[in-house]
Design an enzyme around this catalytic site. Structure first.
Site, PDB file in Angstrom:
ATOM      1  N   LYS A   1      -9.670 -31.751  12.985  1.00 16.04           N
ATOM      2  CA  LYS A   1     -10.556 -30.587  12.928  1.00 16.04           C
ATOM      3  C   LYS A   1     -10.705 -29.937  14.310  1.00 16.04           C
ATOM      4  O   LYS A   1     -11.023 -28.758  14.413  1.00 16.04           O
ATOM      5  CB  LYS A   1     -11.917 -31.024  12.389  1.00 16.04           C
ATOM      6  CG  LYS A   1     -12.884 -29.889  12.065  1.00 16.04           C
ATOM      7  CD  LYS A   1     -14.085 -30.446  11.329  1.00 16.04           C
ATOM      8  CE  LYS A   1     -15.166 -29.414  11.105  1.00 16.04           C
ATOM      9  NZ  LYS A   1     -16.298 -29.965  10.361  1.00 16.04           N
TER      10      LYS A   1
ATOM     11  N   ASP B   1     -27.489 -29.468  13.453  1.00 13.32           N
ATOM     12  CA  ASP B   1     -26.345 -30.176  12.860  1.00 13.32           C
ATOM     13  C   ASP B   1     -25.424 -30.695  13.962  1.00 13.32           C
ATOM     14  O   ASP B   1     -24.606 -29.953  14.506  1.00 13.32           O
ATOM     15  CB  ASP B   1     -25.597 -29.220  11.923  1.00 13.32           C
ATOM     16  CG  ASP B   1     -24.435 -29.896  11.187  1.00 13.32           C
ATOM     17  OD1 ASP B   1     -24.160 -31.078  11.469  1.00 13.32           O
ATOM     18  OD2 ASP B   1     -23.809 -29.242  10.341  1.00 13.32           O
TER      19      ASP B   1
ATOM     20  N   ASP C   1     -17.302 -31.597   2.242  1.00 11.60           N
ATOM     21  CA  ASP C   1     -17.646 -31.521   3.663  1.00 11.60           C
ATOM     22  C   ASP C   1     -16.467 -32.122   4.414  1.00 11.60           C
ATOM     23  O   ASP C   1     -16.289 -33.344   4.443  1.00 11.60           O
ATOM     24  CB  ASP C   1     -18.932 -32.306   3.927  1.00 11.60           C
ATOM     25  CG  ASP C   1     -19.227 -32.484   5.421  1.00 11.60           C
ATOM     26  OD1 ASP C   1     -18.594 -31.800   6.241  1.00 11.60           O
ATOM     27  OD2 ASP C   1     -20.099 -33.318   5.752  1.00 11.60           O
TER      28      ASP C   1
END
Length: 610
Positions: A75, A206, A14
């Site tokens: 990210k 999420d 992850d």
């Protein structure tokens, strides 16, 4: 470590905005692998200094002291263009420098060993992936090659490709890219397999450090997980909540002392760390204090921060989360009453207001907290990695994953219009085709511009790539026709094939966003750099160990001197210790050989007394 690595299991990673996690199937179940600090998650953080490179906990621990050379949030840059408005907004908040690189790619600028270095988001992400790879290798005692890496469900093709490139730079064979909420659903399905007696519908909410996804899925008794719809925002999460707190504290500082601290990067870094800590405390307390000594121009800063104030500052973000849930249900044509479970994933789902609003959205339905919000995604990725590696365990073997593409894919047609070929939420893998015709008389070629997004005008969407289809037979406009086929693989990566119908001439192109994506040569160069960084890190550790050994030697001899009688040997030993200490003071960067030589010399002089 077994250097052959042939029988090393595939791992699940992850790769998070703020924290990353790695897991593996071992001894008939999934194991979350702790890092060298014993922590089950690792900060997605890389720091550079004049002496070394730090990754993970070490990097995060020194961010307040070295903000300009500590990179986080990579990210949020990966697969994006420098000119992207979201990137421009982030640059204003980050303490490190981001510049425009070739083809509008963002480049992060740091100082390392006295030199200025420019790094791509893929390189920084590869360093974090490399850390996760090393963590797994230390645990397994084998060289790991294969990995499943997760991405936000709402990542576009460019972001997926860039993540795959980051894996390659880290020395990983990325066997599959899967969506984070889907991975969490796999974790839920495996843990609750015995309880699933018929097909159930779950909504995965999420909310992580930097991205937000909602996925609506069905889980069947046999192990088939089918994604019905996804929605989300690749730029919404805990980092944004922290930023609102930082802005509020900076405003309060200016109100009290009429001083602007926003230009002080170190002060902002310390304030951000304090705000993040306060945010976590506010998930279990209704009030906390933010206290920082000498924050700016020697002024101590202290203020009370209530949960109510935190919620007020971030309510627009929370409202956006609920609106996204409703959009996902609408896309799937699903009523809220049909959802059996609402699963919470991501650290930001611990915020009480988020849970309260989500519960109200589902008419006070109890939320599912049985999966670990920090580890569920890595857990699911490891299950998929094990399946793809041929695990014969029935729980894994029976798993079937049917995912969807999060955004519509199409091409630009006359009038800058986006003509959709594959609509969003289409199950993948998939292949769809559409016929097009020429727009001008005697047209010999045409440019195929491929976009991803939901806007009517092509330019308002994300350009994935373009290419030229030549060899069109000359004819009046509208006569010559060609067919474009869009094919998405299991990783969500797109290939477009054009075929001229009258001549059967074909052109097949994997859309790789060539303008912004790393070339094969760049990836190979970065792999070499990654190896070089690793070697440098190892050399640094050897030097640090040698320096420590020399320090220990000096310390031991000094202790011996204290208990010795006066005499020639004592004088000789004191002289040797003073000389070595002075040498260390005047040699800030001694080599490994020099350090070892000085230790041996010191021991030789003092050996008779050992």
């Amino acid at each position: 470590m077994d250097r052959r690595g042939n029988d090393a299991p595939a791992i699940g990673i992850d790769l998070g905005t703020t924290y990353s996690c790695v897991a593996v199937w071992k001894h008939d179940h999934i194991q979350i692998i702790p890092n060298d600090q014993g922590n089950r998650t690792t900060p997605s953080c890389v720091a550079f200094s004049d002496a070394e490179r730090l990754i993970g906990d070490g990097a995060k621990n020194q961010v307040a002291m070295n903000p300009a050379n500590t990179i986080f949030d990579a990210k949020r840059l990966i697969g994006r263009r420098f000119s992207d408005s979201k990137v421009q907004d982030d640059i204003k908040l980050w303490p490190f420098r981001v510049i425009q690189g070739p083809a509008d790619t963002p480049k992060i600028v740091v100082s390392y060993k006295g030199e200025e270095k420019e790094l791509s988001a893929e390189e920084v992400s590869s360093m974090i992936l490399g850390k996760m790879k090393e963590t797994a290798e230390a645990y397994l005692g084998k060289v790991v090659k294969d990995a499943v890496i997760t991405v936000p469900a709402y990542f576009n093709d460019s972001q997926r490709q860039a993540t795959k490139d980051a894996g390659a730079i880290a020395g990983l064979n990325v066997i599959r890219i899967i969506n984070e909420p889907t991975a969490a659903a796999i974790a839920y399905g495996l843990d609750n397999k015995s309880d699933i007696t018929c097909k159930i519908t779950v909504l995965v909410f999420d909310l992580g450090g930097g991205t937000f996804d909602v996925s609506l899925l069905t889980i069947a008794k046999g192990g088939t997980i089918e994604v019905k719809a996804v929605a989300g925002d690749t730029h919404l999460g805990g980092e944004d909540f922290d930023s609102r707190m930082v802005d509020h504290c900076a405003w309060e500082f200016k109100r009290r002392w009429n001083k602007d601290l926003t230009g002080n990067k170190r002060a902002l870094g310390r304030l951000r760390c304090a705000c993040e800590k306060a945010k976590r405390i506010l998930s279990c307390s209704i009030q906390t204090s933010i206290e920082i000594d000498g924050l700016h121009e020697g002024i101590d800063f202290s203020m009370k921060f209530s949960r109510a104030k935190f919620e007020e500052l971030n309510m627009s973000y929370f409202d956006k989360c609920i609106a996204t849930v409703n959009a996902c249900l609408s896309d799937a044509k699903m009523k809220k009453s049909c959802v059996n479970e609402v699963i919470l994933v991501g650290g930001s789902t611990r915020i009480p207001k988020v849970q309260c609003m989500l519960q109200e959205c589902f008419e006070r339905k109890e939320l599912c907290k049985s999966v670990n919000p920090d580890e569920a995604v890595a857990y699911g990725a490891a299950v998929m990695a094990s399946k793809l590696s041929g695990n014969n365990d029935k729980r894994v073997r029976d798993l079937i994953l049917l995912d969807v593409t999060p955004l519509s894919l199409g091409q630009e047609t006359k009038g800058e219009k986006l003509t959709v070929v594959i609509p969003r939420n289409t199950p993948v893998p998939t292949k769809k085709s559409k016929e097009f015709h020429t727009c001008h008389d005697n047209q010999s070629h045409t440019t195929i511009s491929v976009y991803q997004g939901e806007r009517a005008r092509s330019k308002d969407n994300h350009l994935l790539g373009e290419y030229t289809l030549s060899g069109l037979p000359p004819a009046p406009k509208g006569i010559t026709k060609f067919r474009n086929s869009f094919e998405i693989d299991n990783n969500g990566i797109l290939t477009v094939t054009s075929e001229i119908l009258s001549t059967r001439k074909r052109k097949k192109v994997t859309i790789t966003n060539e303008n912004g994506r790393l070339s094969k040569e760049e990836i190979e160069r970065m792999i070499e750099d990654a190896d070089k960084y690793k070697q440098e890190d190892q050399e640094y550790m050897k030097k640090a160990a040698a320096a420590n050994a020399l320090d220990d030697c000096i310390y031991d001899i000094k202790n011996m001197i204290k208990s010795m009688e006066h005499g020639e040997r004592l004088k000789k030993m004191k002289k040797a210790v003073d000389y070595t200490t002075d040498w260390l003071d005047h040699n800030q960067a001694p080599s490994l050989d020099e350090l070892q030589h000085m230790k041996e010399h010191l021991k030789a002089v003092c050996m008779p007394t050992f």
